[in-house]
Scaffold this motif. Sequence first.
Motif, short mmCIF file in Angstrom:
data_model
loop_
_atom_site.label_atom_id
_atom_site.label_comp_id
_atom_site.label_asym_id
_atom_site.label_seq_id
_atom_site.Cartn_x
_atom_site.Cartn_y
_atom_site.Cartn_z
N GLN A 744 0.96 -1.31 0.22
CA GLN A 744 -0.29 0.21 -0.02
C GLN A 744 0.58 1.22 -0.08
OE1 GLN A 744 -0.66 2.44 2.84
NE2 GLN A 744 0.45 1.13 4.97
N GLN A 764 -5.53 4.22 -8.30
CA GLN A 764 -6.35 3.87 -6.72
C GLN A 764 -7.28 2.74 -6.35
OE1 GLN A 764 -6.53 7.75 -5.03
NE2 GLN A 764 -7.26 5.98 -3.68
N GLU A 765 -7.86 2.19 -7.09
CA GLU A 765 -9.50 1.25 -6.94
C GLU A 765 -8.22 -0.21 -6.45
OE1 GLU A 765 -12.01 -2.49 -8.63
OE2 GLU A 765 -10.83 -0.74 -9.81
N SER A 768 -6.95 0.56 -2.36
CA SER A 768 -8.63 0.73 -1.42
C SER A 768 -8.61 -1.00 -1.38
CB SER A 768 -9.98 1.62 -2.63
OG SER A 768 -9.15 2.97 -2.88
N SER A 769 -8.31 -1.22 -2.41
CA SER A 769 -8.50 -3.09 -2.25
C SER A 769 -7.75 -3.35 -1.29
CB SER A 769 -8.21 -3.81 -3.45
OG SER A 769 -9.11 -3.58 -4.64
#
Length: 1149
Positions: A744, A764-765, A768-769
């Motif tokens: 991350q 971005q996805e 977030s995951s």
Amino acid sequence: MTLSLISLLSQDISGLWLLLKTSTDEIMHQDITPLCAADIQDQLKKRFAYLSGGRGQDGSPVITFPDYPAFSDVPDKEFQNVMTYLTSIPSLQDAGIGFILVIDRRQDKWTSVKASVLRIAASFPANLQLVLVLRPTGFLQRTLSDLAFKFNRDDFKMKVPVIMLSSVPELHGYIDKSQLTEDLGGTLDYCHTRWLCHRTAIEGFALMVKQTAQMLQSFGTELAETELPNDVQSTSSVLCAHTEKKVKAKEDMRLALDEGQSILESIREPLAKSPEQSLNQDQLDNQTTVQRLLAQLNETEAAFDEFWAKHQQKLEQCLQLRHFEQDFREVKASLDALAQKIATFTDVGNSLAHAEHLLKDLTSFEEKSSAAVERARALSLEGEQLIDNKHYAVDSIRPKCHELQHLCDQFTAEVGQRRGLLNKSLELHSLLEASMKWCDEGIYLLASQPVDKCQSQDGAEAALQEIEKFLETGAENKIQELNKIYQDYEPILTQDLLEHVQKVFQKQESMEEMFHRRQASLKKLAAKQTRPVQPVAPRPEALTKSPCPSPGVRRGSENSSSDGSALRRGPYRRAKSEMSEGRQGRSSSTGEEEESLAILRRHVMNELLDTERVYVEELLCVLEGYAAEMDNPLMTHLLTAGLQNKKDVLFGNMEEIYHFHNRIFLRELENYIDCPELVGRCFLERMEEFQIYEKYCQNKPRSESLWRQCSDCPFFQECQKKLDHKLSLDSYLLKPVQRITKYQLLLKEMLKYSKNCEGAEDLQEALSSILGILKAVNDSMHLIAITGYDGNLSDLGKLLMQGSFSVWTDHKKGHTKVKDLARFKPMQRHLFLHEKAVLFCKKREENGEGYEKAPSYSYKQSLNMTAVGITENVKGDAKKFEIWYNAREEVYIIQAPTPEIKAAWVNEIRKVLTSQLQACREASQHRALEQSQSLPLPASSNTSPSKGNTRNIKKLEERKTDPLSLEGYVSSTTLPKPPEKGKASPTSPDKKAKRHEVKSDPTPFGLRGWSKTSHPLEAPEDNDGWSSAEEPINSSDAEEEGGVGPRKLAPGKYTIVVDDEKGGPNTLAVRSGDMVEVVQEGDEGLWYVRNLTSSKEGWVPASSLSMLLSKSSSAQCLSSSESSTGSALLSNSSSCSESCGGPLSDLQG
């Protein structure tokens, strides 16, 4: 040479075998008396005849027949045996002279004398020289004997003369006194018992010697005929068996020798007692016999020892050869395996770290293989030693020694060659790394130079000095000549490495070209004279938005209006934050900024790939160096009992993680090396596989506990020593946890430099995951720490939130003092919000290290979400909210650490309740529809103006599709004006879309066995003529009430179920449980009501009202305003009938 040695050894052994065989044959062919004293021992003990050892004048042996009254009673067989045995004792020479018989019949009768003489004469088996008879001493018997002998002389005619003697002195005239025993007046020392004992021992000794000779001959034959085995075990078995037999044979010979010495000493005993005495002839003969047997036995033993020494040497040399051959096969196999392994060391590395790691692997491999090489060299020296000791298999040993020496030298040379190539690779990669670092620092320098400062002469000169100073460092860091690189590193230049060198060189040239362009521009600016202008301080906000100032701006103005010079750090590197701040003021250098961002993205990508490779190698190192060694039989003895069969506990699913990263993820990451901004897609495609980390982290506490118990085990120390690790195993077991958190950070960095790139959304996805996975991992770590919960936590649904809060309780049921005390003394509780329940636990910090410090949670209580309601705002504290249970029978005031955490929890609880409400409504509508289709619709007796009798099922089905509205939570619409007294307006609620989608089981939780005993609904007492109980449950109006469509006004009294204590300009502040009366229905889902408690009037959301059915019916909670049958969150009872309202109860009934 070998054949001649073997032939010579065989000849020696054969010669010794013949010598041994001759010695034993001599013993075995000796005549042994067919009749032994042991066989006729009882007959000899009768002593009716004995061999005293005396001799006549010519050496004739003397056999004495003493006075024996029962002589006539001796059986002929016994008499014959004794005579045969006695005559066989003297030597053949003495026996050939003839025996002298002395017959003592002095105490006998003449008749007996006659019979004895006749019997002896008839049965004596050997030659007789003389028979001397001592006749009876009585006068009558002597007279009779004289007369009878004269008249019967013919009866006594024998081959030898028979002399009748009257007295012992007459006997002495024929035989010397020294040769006669004492009973015959002689001096010869004779003991019949002793004589019998000596004869028995001598004969037994002779038999023992013969048996020993037979045994030696048989054993010698076996040794001579033994073939040399072809393996170590068989050779060792033969040598061991032969040695055991040899020891036994030597023991038998020692016993025989001891027996012979004992007999010899017994024969010489008289001489030991009195030196004056002498041995008679028979004793001398016995002594000679024993000495002869002892000499033969000693000679046989010497021959056997010599034969055995040669045979043993032969077997031992054979065993040495078999050991050497076996060790040679093992060592050669090891060297062949090492040769195959070193042949796989073809990689020269694709980076500096990779080359260092390969060199370290080669060094480790060399250290591990050194034992095999040293063993091979030692075995070669051992073979040379065998040759020096004149081993019979020289021709077989010498070639093997030469082969071992050759293999060792070849392996050492190959390792040296590989080390040289890797050192070359390390040198080249160091040069490339230095060049790339120099290029990156140069690009950082160009990107970090403030363009606005460079417009002035001083700024341009300063920037020019920075560039020139930096270029001076290129002599040490950059690649000078590409052809020289090709020439110096030709042996290691693979195609990939060659391309890498070319790319680095191109990058270096491009960077130098950029520097030269910047130099040219700065030289022009530094040489250009600027004209003075009026200094004007620019507006601060324009400083960052406007383009670079023109060259004519005075330096004084820029010093007074800009803080950019204070932000510069060093000549080579600027902080990334400064670069982003300065880009807005450098519109003319957009291309350079984009290139700088690309450089930063490549840096992040390189770091991602480098750390990923190192991570994969570390996992492999742990799996091979620790996990695999736990199954190695050679290491089993180092494992403690606590580690037996605990590999899965210690390492968890590390092998699964390694295979995922090595086979899949690392290879896919390498595909994005040229487009780092798109790497988010790689993470998204493999997001499901990252779930394996949750399993690893859940096992980590067990692994940590096992490690603490067994960390001092010699197994771990030995493995760490072999791997040459500075850190112990627990540091490497933490690598997967560190790696999943590292992703991350790298994705954040990549996203930071890819804002305007194609893959920004994917990044971005992916971020977030990954954060979601980290949250799931963190939540699961907390979840497994719950203790004391009897049920299955998985039955509570997905864990949505967890956190620590201060909790006050306020229960209706309870002592007043307890309630007051609870209001002021908060409890520290850790809450776990699931889809179906919220758990209250007490957090307990554990003592210990590592994961032992992780807290545990003691379960205290849980609230079923089907009976939960919330109050979002509590007076006096923006961090508090209420969770109440069973229509405020139990109230929990929750204080979050921050308002943001409170808002997150309230939103999540709202989603859960919304999901439950929707599920309950759908189930209720489905049941009502089934009944309406199966039963006839009765006429409606309802008098409410808002409900008609013409609505049908089709209309109900249409309303089922209306979106769920939750105006009771947050109302953002404009409030209508208060109505005039007595006026009513039609309802027109706004149909809003659902604000949250929460995946949940569509069946309401209240219908799944949470209920207690249901209570029947009572008719209302004061409803001003409005009674919902008067309407048939299966009517269309009732169905509409259960639908999702807009709520219709039903005059009567209602109960507030959602708190709104703050109120608003035109809204009425109410609390849950307040009783109100509806005055008018307004727009936007608002009703104008009068609070019967405070007599105040105002607008309230229709969704916060619940019709009061009876005194025993409790106020309904959240979302019950739209449908009493559809709510899963209704009454203070946990039963399904009360929670879903009256119509649902009837349907179920």
